[in-house]
Design a protein around this motif. Structure first.
Motif, PDB file in Angstrom:
ATOM      1  N   LYS A   1      78.163  35.411  68.568  1.00  0.00           N
ATOM      2  CA  LYS A   1      78.970  34.757  67.530  1.00  0.00           C
ATOM      3  C   LYS A   1      78.989  35.600  66.242  1.00  0.00           C
ATOM      4  O   LYS A   1      80.034  35.769  65.601  1.00  0.00           O
ATOM      5  CB  LYS A   1      78.398  33.355  67.276  1.00  0.00           C
ATOM      6  N   GLN A   2      77.824  36.149  65.904  1.00  0.00           N
ATOM      7  CA  GLN A   2      77.764  36.987  64.691  1.00  0.00           C
ATOM      8  C   GLN A   2      78.691  38.204  64.801  1.00  0.00           C
ATOM      9  O   GLN A   2      79.399  38.546  63.858  1.00  0.00           O
ATOM     10  CB  GLN A   2      76.325  37.484  64.470  1.00  0.00           C
ATOM     11  N   TYR A  60      86.689  31.268  67.512  1.00  0.00           N
ATOM     12  CA  TYR A  60      85.816  32.381  67.125  1.00  0.00           C
ATOM     13  C   TYR A  60      86.610  33.654  66.838  1.00  0.00           C
ATOM     14  O   TYR A  60      86.101  34.591  66.249  1.00  0.00           O
ATOM     15  CB  TYR A  60      84.780  32.666  68.227  1.00  0.00           C
ATOM     16  N   LYS A  68      78.325  36.480  75.320  1.00  0.00           N
ATOM     17  CA  LYS A  68      77.039  35.757  75.376  1.00  0.00           C
ATOM     18  C   LYS A  68      76.286  36.147  76.630  1.00  0.00           C
ATOM     19  O   LYS A  68      75.070  36.353  76.603  1.00  0.00           O
ATOM     20  CB  LYS A  68      77.285  34.246  75.380  1.00  0.00           C
ATOM     21  N   ASP A 107      82.302  37.198  64.569  1.00  0.00           N
ATOM     22  CA  ASP A 107      82.636  36.925  63.158  1.00  0.00           C
ATOM     23  C   ASP A 107      82.926  38.210  62.395  1.00  0.00           C
ATOM     24  O   ASP A 107      83.880  38.286  61.633  1.00  0.00           O
ATOM     25  CB  ASP A 107      81.481  36.193  62.452  1.00  0.00           C
ATOM     26  N   SER A 133      69.470  37.341  71.946  1.00  0.00           N
ATOM     27  CA  SER A 133      69.852  35.940  71.742  1.00  0.00           C
ATOM     28  C   SER A 133      71.370  35.791  71.791  1.00  0.00           C
ATOM     29  O   SER A 133      72.102  36.650  71.288  1.00  0.00           O
ATOM     30  CB  SER A 133      69.406  35.456  70.372  1.00  0.00           C
ATOM     31  N   GLU A 134      71.756  34.668  72.377  1.00  0.00           N
ATOM     32  CA  GLU A 134      73.193  34.402  72.515  1.00  0.00           C
ATOM     33  C   GLU A 134      73.916  34.355  71.174  1.00  0.00           C
ATOM     34  O   GLU A 134      75.074  34.735  71.068  1.00  0.00           O
ATOM     35  CB  GLU A 134      73.381  33.036  73.174  1.00  0.00           C
ATOM     36  N   PHE A 135      73.226  33.869  70.132  1.00  0.00           N
ATOM     37  CA  PHE A 135      73.941  33.682  68.865  1.00  0.00           C
ATOM     38  C   PHE A 135      74.415  34.992  68.257  1.00  0.00           C
ATOM     39  O   PHE A 135      75.279  35.019  67.391  1.00  0.00           O
ATOM     40  CB  PHE A 135      73.094  32.879  67.858  1.00  0.00           C
ATOM     41  N   ARG A 136      73.877  36.093  68.751  1.00  0.00           N
ATOM     42  CA  ARG A 136      74.341  37.405  68.278  1.00  0.00           C
ATOM     43  C   ARG A 136      75.827  37.610  68.610  1.00  0.00           C
ATOM     44  O   ARG A 136      76.544  38.281  67.870  1.00  0.00           O
ATOM     45  CB  ARG A 136      73.516  38.532  68.909  1.00  0.00           C
TER      46      ARG A 136
END
Ligand code: SAH
Length: 345
Positions: free
Chosen positions: A27-28, A178, A13, A31, A22-25
């Motif tokens: 997590k993607q 995660y 992050k 995954d 973006s930080e949510f990348r």
């Protein structure tokens, strides 16, 4: 270039933030790697092209290359010889049980502990593995067997407590939601007995199982087969185990490889009983896997049984380890050695 598997979620992050993403990348991407076993950035279809390019110039997904795969005749044990980017190789074993798949991972290339019966240590230690390189063994093995791995033993080549920081980071990531999300209760760390590190581990209040490679009931005998015994006495090791049990409430497991004429007499058995009785523990007897490079011989199955029954009579919880995969050089370090040797010829 960094191995992205060496990054935990917070670090990835923060990389995203530093690179105006973006930080949510993060997590993607995690995954894709951990939930889908994806090892190629180009297949991450929900990541914008521009970010993919940035990722590819900064990171690689440090999974391993499969050099050799052996399958036991009962098709319940697989042994993989894996190669890292720098050409170093390690062994990983996957065992299929009714309750799930268990993986035995290596923590170092080679080992410097010098145990007499062990093939991993014959040529010494080459280097430590990073957390990401350990995770890479799981990632690749899951992809190879096409099934989830639910249990981990740190019992492959190397001494985990001699590569402590990397092993701690590995434990943290592998246990995270995660990532592989493997519960601490499903993880066993095996050590030849590096006392200060055992105590440190106890203080971290983890729920992993500690396995101690004991292999002898007294210092004189232990020193003959395990050089680490010159540094830490059996008493120190047992005291460290008591500390671990007190702190964690977890049962400690003692590994005892039976070597014919060395440590397999009933006298040894009684001495072992005296050493550990009253402890919250369990003994795992292993008929030693014979290694070509030394002349240690496996105890006869009769002697193994006698030792086992005597421990049971002495009220010590004991199991005899199933010799899964002994037909495929599954003992520590044997496959890597025979492969490297055959290449040299
Ligand atoms: N360094 C750690 C973990 C790696 S060895 C440790 O010492 O525990 C994993 C286990 O396999 C140890 O109990 C080790 O003593 C045992 N082992 C190594 N070589 C063996 C052999 N040839 N036969 C049986 N057990 C062996």
């Amino acid at each position: 270039m960094d191995n992205i598997l060496d990054f935990d979620m917070e670090e990835l992050k923060s990389w995203m933030r530093d690179n105006c993403e973006s930080e949510f990348r993060a997590k993607q991407i995690m995954d894709w790697i951990y939930k889908n076993g994806q090892c190629d950035f180009d297949n991450m279809t929900n990541i914008p092209k521009k970010l993919l390019e940035k990722l590819k110039t900064n990171f690689y997904i440090g999974t391993t290359e499969l050099v050799k795969k052996c399958e036991s005749k009962f098709r319940d044990t697989f042994k993989f010889l894996y190669e890292y980017k720098d050409g170093n190789m390690v062994e990983t074993v996957v065992m299929k049980y009714k309750h799930g798949n268990s993986i035995c991972i290596s923590t170092q290339v080679g080992c410097r502990m010098g145990c007499k019966f062990c093939a991993s240590t014959i040529d010494g230690m080459v280097r430590n593995l990073t957390a990401g390189e350990m995770l890479g063994q799981i990632l690749k093995s899951q992809n190879e067997i096409g099934e989830r791995i639910s249990n981990i033993v740190l019992m492959g080549s190397g001494e985990p407590l001699d590569n402590y920081e990397n092993v701690l980071k590995f434990l943290k990531i592998v246990n995270s939601e995660y990532s592989f999300n493997i519960g601490q209760r499903h993880i066993t760390l095996s050590t030849c007995g590096i006392v200060p590190k055992i105590k440190d581990l106890a203080d971290r209040d983890l729920q992993i199982t500690l396995a101690i490679s004991l292999h002898a009931p007294n210092d004189v005998m232990r020193k003959k087969i395990m050089p680490i015994a010159n540094k830490y006495s059996i008493k120190d090791v047992i005291d460290a185990c008591k500390y671990y049990i007190d702190k964690t409430g977890k049962r400690v497991s003692f590994e005892y490889a039976l070597v014919s004429g060395v440590n397999d007499s009933l006298k040894c058995c009684d001495e072992l009983t005296e050493l550990i009785s009253g402890l919250l523990c369990h003994v795992n007897l292993i008929p030693v896997n014979e290694v070509k490079e030394n002349n240690l011989k496996k105890s006869s199955s009769d002697d193994v049984k006698k030792f086992y029954h005597r421990l049971i009579k002495n009220k010590i919880e004991t199991t005899i380890r199933r010799e899964m995969g002994s037909d495929i050089d599954a003992a520590c370090g044997q496959l890597r050695r025979s492969y490297l040797k055959s290449k040299k010829l």
